[in-house]
Design a protein around this motif. Structure first.
Motif, PDB file in Angstrom:
ATOM      1  N   LEU A  96       0.885  -1.117  -0.085  1.00 51.43           N
ATOM      2  CA  LEU A  96       0.090  -0.083   0.132  1.00 51.43           C
ATOM      3  C   LEU A  96       0.883   1.168  -0.252  1.00 51.43           C
ATOM      4  O   LEU A  96       1.832   1.226   0.523  1.00 51.43           O
ATOM      5  CB  LEU A  96      -0.986   0.131   1.206  1.00 51.43           C
ATOM      6  N   VAL A  99      -2.662   4.708   3.766  1.00 44.31           N
ATOM      7  CA  VAL A  99      -3.725   4.405   4.415  1.00 44.31           C
ATOM      8  C   VAL A  99      -4.276   5.419   5.092  1.00 44.31           C
ATOM      9  O   VAL A  99      -3.565   6.382   5.772  1.00 44.31           O
ATOM     10  CB  VAL A  99      -3.532   3.338   5.421  1.00 44.31           C
ATOM     11  N   LEU A 120      -7.774   2.517   1.854  1.00 39.74           N
ATOM     12  CA  LEU A 120      -6.407   1.996   1.408  1.00 39.74           C
ATOM     13  C   LEU A 120      -6.133   2.358   0.119  1.00 39.74           C
ATOM     14  O   LEU A 120      -7.004   2.177  -1.005  1.00 39.74           O
ATOM     15  CB  LEU A 120      -6.455   0.364   1.719  1.00 39.74           C
ATOM     16  N   ILE A 121      -5.119   2.983  -0.258  1.00 42.42           N
ATOM     17  CA  ILE A 121      -4.494   3.287  -1.463  1.00 42.42           C
ATOM     18  C   ILE A 121      -3.187   2.609  -2.159  1.00 42.42           C
ATOM     19  O   ILE A 121      -2.116   2.758  -1.203  1.00 42.42           O
ATOM     20  CB  ILE A 121      -4.264   4.653  -1.594  1.00 42.42           C
ATOM     21  N   TYR A 125      -4.221  -5.023  -6.724  1.00 45.29           N
ATOM     22  CA  TYR A 125      -5.460  -5.435  -6.023  1.00 45.29           C
ATOM     23  C   TYR A 125      -4.812  -5.866  -4.453  1.00 45.29           C
ATOM     24  O   TYR A 125      -3.919  -6.765  -4.334  1.00 45.29           O
ATOM     25  CB  TYR A 125      -6.010  -6.508  -6.936  1.00 45.29           C
ATOM     26  N   ILE A 126      -5.623  -5.723  -3.749  1.00 49.32           N
ATOM     27  CA  ILE A 126      -5.727  -6.550  -2.378  1.00 49.32           C
ATOM     28  C   ILE A 126      -6.818  -7.029  -2.120  1.00 49.32           C
ATOM     29  O   ILE A 126      -7.801  -6.814  -2.462  1.00 49.32           O
ATOM     30  CB  ILE A 126      -5.560  -5.237  -1.278  1.00 49.32           C
ATOM     31  N   GLU A 128      -9.533  -7.262   0.190  1.00 45.39           N
ATOM     32  CA  GLU A 128     -10.266  -6.342   1.103  1.00 45.39           C
ATOM     33  C   GLU A 128     -10.757  -7.508   2.336  1.00 45.39           C
ATOM     34  O   GLU A 128     -10.872  -6.906   3.498  1.00 45.39           O
ATOM     35  CB  GLU A 128     -11.372  -5.602   0.498  1.00 45.39           C
ATOM     36  N   ILE A 145     -13.443  -1.416   5.168  1.00 38.71           N
ATOM     37  CA  ILE A 145     -12.302  -1.084   4.126  1.00 38.71           C
ATOM     38  C   ILE A 145     -12.803  -0.353   2.806  1.00 38.71           C
ATOM     39  O   ILE A 145     -13.982  -1.179   2.302  1.00 38.71           O
ATOM     40  CB  ILE A 145     -11.466  -2.572   3.938  1.00 38.71           C
ATOM     41  N   GLU A 146     -12.291   0.584   2.230  1.00 35.78           N
ATOM     42  CA  GLU A 146     -12.431   1.030   0.912  1.00 35.78           C
ATOM     43  C   GLU A 146     -10.953   0.904   0.497  1.00 35.78           C
ATOM     44  O   GLU A 146     -10.013   1.235   0.896  1.00 35.78           O
ATOM     45  CB  GLU A 146     -12.873   2.608   1.088  1.00 35.78           C
ATOM     46  N   TRP A 147     -10.855   0.591  -0.900  1.00 40.04           N
ATOM     47  CA  TRP A 147      -9.692   0.401  -1.685  1.00 40.04           C
ATOM     48  C   TRP A 147      -9.618   1.316  -2.684  1.00 40.04           C
ATOM     49  O   TRP A 147     -10.742   1.213  -3.652  1.00 40.04           O
ATOM     50  CB  TRP A 147      -9.316  -0.989  -1.962  1.00 40.04           C
ATOM     51  N   LYS A 148      -8.750   1.987  -3.009  1.00 43.85           N
ATOM     52  CA  LYS A 148      -8.680   3.035  -4.329  1.00 43.85           C
ATOM     53  C   LYS A 148      -7.141   2.510  -4.835  1.00 43.85           C
ATOM     54  O   LYS A 148      -6.232   2.395  -4.236  1.00 43.85           O
ATOM     55  CB  LYS A 148      -8.591   4.622  -3.765  1.00 43.85           C
ATOM     56  N   ASN A 149      -7.248   2.447  -6.284  1.00 37.89           N
ATOM     57  CA  ASN A 149      -6.043   2.251  -7.020  1.00 37.89           C
ATOM     58  C   ASN A 149      -5.560   3.316  -7.141  1.00 37.89           C
ATOM     59  O   ASN A 149      -5.904   4.588  -7.260  1.00 37.89           O
ATOM     60  CB  ASN A 149      -6.523   1.771  -8.323  1.00 37.89           C
TER      61      ASN A 149
END
Length: 171
Positions: A96, A99, A120-121, A125-126, A128, A145-149
């Motif tokens: 990452l 965060v 999480l940036i 891909y993680i 989640e 959790i939110e994930w952004k590329n």
């Protein structure tokens, strides 16, 4: 004999660290002190002023005592420092870049039943769900959790930070 060394020849810093169950690397991450500095202090290669050693040991003891608090979904509200300290070692092991703590905890309005929300940036891909499960084991609280590329527009991320959160981990 220095005040920083006990009768067994081990530094008080090393004893405090070992009692807390932390490795040198973990202590380094938690305190923001280079690992090499901790190694040098513990081995006696470098001898810090007594007040520095006292502050380091006091901080280790505070962290160790924090573990005695009881938190779960219906008890306790973490401080930002506790969230930072408890999560940074975990996040440092992931791919990452940043965060961000978002929503109630970041805004200072968390209640006992508030979930801990992370943005999480990263570029890869993680999983989640695995991260959510791992963090729920660490915190004993509901985690979102939110994930952004990384390819997401930096302006969009900066707007979200300003509006909703605090950076708690950055590579």
């Amino acid at each position: 004999m220095s005040d920083n060394v006990n009768v067994e020849g081990l530094s008080n810093l090393k004893l405090a660290r070992k009692r807390s169950g932390l490795s040198q690397k973990e202590l380094s991450l938690l305190l923001g002190v280079p690992k090499r500095t901790i190694e040098n202090y513990e081995s006696g290669v470098r001898v810090p002023p007594d007040y520095v050693m006292d502050l380091l040991i006091e901080q280790i003891n505070k962290m160790a005592n924090k573990n005695d608090k009881f938190y779960d979904k219906t008890h306790g509200v973490y401080s930002l420092l506790e969230i930072h300290n408890m999560s940074n070692l975990y996040f440092s092991k992931l791919d990452l870049n940043q965060v961000i703590l978002i929503d109630d905890y970041a805004l200072g309005i968390a209640k006992v039943n508030s979930p801990i929300n992370f943005l999480l940036i990263g570029k890869n891909y993680i999983n989640e769900q695995k991260i959510k499960d791992d963090l729920e084991k660490i915190f004993h609280k509901n985690i979102n959790i939110e994930w952004k590329n990384n390819s997401v527009n930096k302006l969009e991320i900066n707007t979200q930070i300003e509006r909703r959160g605090l950076i708690i981990y950055s590579k």
